[in-house]
Scaffold this motif. Sequence first.
Motif, PDB file in Angstrom:
ATOM      1  N   GLN A   1       0.791  -1.318   0.106  1.00 45.90           N
ATOM      2  CA  GLN A   1       0.091  -0.026   0.029  1.00 45.90           C
ATOM      3  C   GLN A   1       0.844   1.158  -0.086  1.00 45.90           C
ATOM      4  O   GLN A   1       0.649   2.319  -0.793  1.00 45.90           O
ATOM      5  CB  GLN A   1      -0.981   0.129   1.220  1.00 45.90           C
ATOM      6  CG  GLN A   1      -1.984  -1.056   0.989  1.00 45.90           C
ATOM      7  CD  GLN A   1      -2.723  -1.230   2.356  1.00 45.90           C
ATOM      8  OE1 GLN A   1      -2.351  -0.716   3.323  1.00 45.90           O
ATOM      9  NE2 GLN A   1      -4.081  -1.657   2.530  1.00 45.90           N
TER      10      GLN A   1
ATOM     11  N   GLY B   1       0.634   3.581  -3.336  1.00 50.37           N
ATOM     12  CA  GLY B   1       0.371   5.111  -2.821  1.00 50.37           C
ATOM     13  C   GLY B   1       1.345   6.049  -3.252  1.00 50.37           C
ATOM     14  O   GLY B   1       0.979   7.282  -3.776  1.00 50.37           O
TER      15      GLY B   1
ATOM     16  N   ASP C   1       0.486   9.079  -6.034  1.00 51.24           N
ATOM     17  CA  ASP C   1       0.693  10.562  -5.636  1.00 51.24           C
ATOM     18  C   ASP C   1       1.940  11.208  -5.760  1.00 51.24           C
ATOM     19  O   ASP C   1       1.869  12.415  -5.675  1.00 51.24           O
ATOM     20  CB  ASP C   1       0.396  10.405  -4.103  1.00 51.24           C
ATOM     21  CG  ASP C   1      -1.090   9.758  -3.804  1.00 51.24           C
ATOM     22  OD1 ASP C   1      -2.013   9.580  -4.746  1.00 51.24           O
ATOM     23  OD2 ASP C   1      -1.170   9.335  -2.750  1.00 51.24           O
TER      24      ASP C   1
END
Length: 649
Positions: free
Chosen positions: A576, A580, A584
């Motif tokens: 994760q 992420g 981002d």
Amino acid sequence: MASLRPPLYRQFLTPALHRRFTSAALITLVVCYAEAVLIADKSSIFWFWFPIGPAGIRTLLLFVSALSIFVLRVAQLHLGMAEKMPRQDSSTENASGSRTTASPFETFTRYLFRLNTVQTLAWYLFSAWWFSEVYMWSVPESANLGWVAAGKAWERKRLNERPIYLRSVFFMLAVLQSGLHLYYNYDSVALPVMQAKTDASSGQPPKQEHPVLQLKVLLPSLSREIGTRATGMAILGPVVYALFIRRAAWSCSLYFAALLWDVPASQLSYIPPYHYSLILRSLTSGALLITLWEFSNAIFSAYLTLEPMKREQPLTGASKDPNASLLTGLKAKREVIRTFAFCELALISQRFAARRKAIFADIDRPTGSAWTQIMTLCVGNILAISNRIAEFQNPTTKSVAPPQRITIESLPSISSAPLRKENIFSNARTPATTREKIESSFGTIAKSYGQSPQPAKPLKFLESQRAEGEKYIGVARQKLLTQGQQESLSSSGLLAQYNAYLIRFLRTPFGRLFRRTFKRRVSTVVLGSPFGELNPIIDSVNALTALALASLTEDNYGKVAKDVPLLIQVFVSVIQSVEGFVRDLPVHWTDVEFSESDRRAEEVDLVVGTLKAGLKEMVDAFGKYAAELGLTERDMKAARRVAGIEGDE
């Protein structure tokens, strides 16, 4: 077992590396022998190829040039991810191999002024010089490559420029090869990335190809590279020699020739000795020198990338305490030893059931069981990814020390008389004499000019003139320039033009060096810097996965099952975190050719894919024991979603 002193891992790694160096040296000797035969004088049909004789001596002398490359590679060896070498067809952008930097220019500035750079250039120059001396000694006299050239009977011997030019070509090739060596990071050796999946046809992990077979595959691309460089130097060499090297090379050669021969200090001729035979000889001899360098590097890398095995067994299998030897390697600070140890751990966890059982049964060590220590080290490699991402997103600010109070010591006293306490600006006494009255009157007038509270009139005049000039300039700008021209000359317009020129430069091949691309930035953070740790991360994931799965039938003490929830949580958390971060991370303004399809990096995808594959296998194997292991339904659902198996149920 606990009373035994843990042996060092290098005691088993060093002999294995020596055997590989010996095998690589033997193949290099074959290459040197082939070159010794090619450059020999063919007047004697038997002795020019017979190994015991001049051909053998030339072979050993040429091997010194190859051995200098081996010394360089050993001195600067580091293990990393797969390389993008000039002879490989790769589409990866990270041309610097395992060096992780945000842009090629950053790589250049970071590694240019280092001892390794000077050392690389020095070893290649030495190799080229030694090869040139062996070559000059081996060629026949008809080649006219002696230091001095004998003229007519009544003329003195003079310096021969033909060997000077040929030696200069060798030195230019050394500089070129040093640049390619540093750019493509020849010092980095990519160990094979161990995959958890096995070969479906045999049920066993695919075996690594023999180094000779690897060289056979690389032979066509190596030949193209050698031919391209040798031809390019034969074409550009005369130009570079005449413009930059000729005068200095002539002076240096004349100095050394004067020590051995009675040669006059003659001047350079206007025309260099560019005969077609000399150009052709520079082409062939340069190709032989590049072949020696490229094959030495390729043979060294091929043998060093072999798996850490000895007689089809792990390196530490011959130790009195194999687990202790393996643990010392995993804890080593040196990159080479540590990377080989994690590679061996991945091999043990996937192929050798007896060693796995020994790890599970080793529970009475003072520093903890073997499984606990292995799990801690492997999890540390995996969690380091999340730590690097967190540090990148939230860099720690250095605390600034509060300024200290400065104490100013009093100045030394000029006079011992006490200070006056009365008003020093008042007149001390009324002037009595005529002279004192005149001085008092002129002093008052002078003070009135210097201490006038009214502002100076010239300053007001200059300010008014400046304001009026700006008014006229504004009126002229409106009458002479269009609205678009006025906007382009404004501060915002000039800045926009500067940005447009800068973006246009970044799209050129020269601007590519300054781009901080998305792939390089992601790889730098996820894999670490200055060298990426792809192999230890992949090996740690595969080792933990294989040991956890094997513990279902081989762990008699049930130690591994207690740590399976922690492994699942670590895998989920890191996956994760990486996904992420990749999703981002903002694009740098210099990455002018970025598109959303480029929001990925091959090495990072390999790490995430390996983590997901391991997580999926552990979820499938331990899912039915989730309640007994302390995993809630929420944890299992999150693990299935992250692993991509949510729709399978």
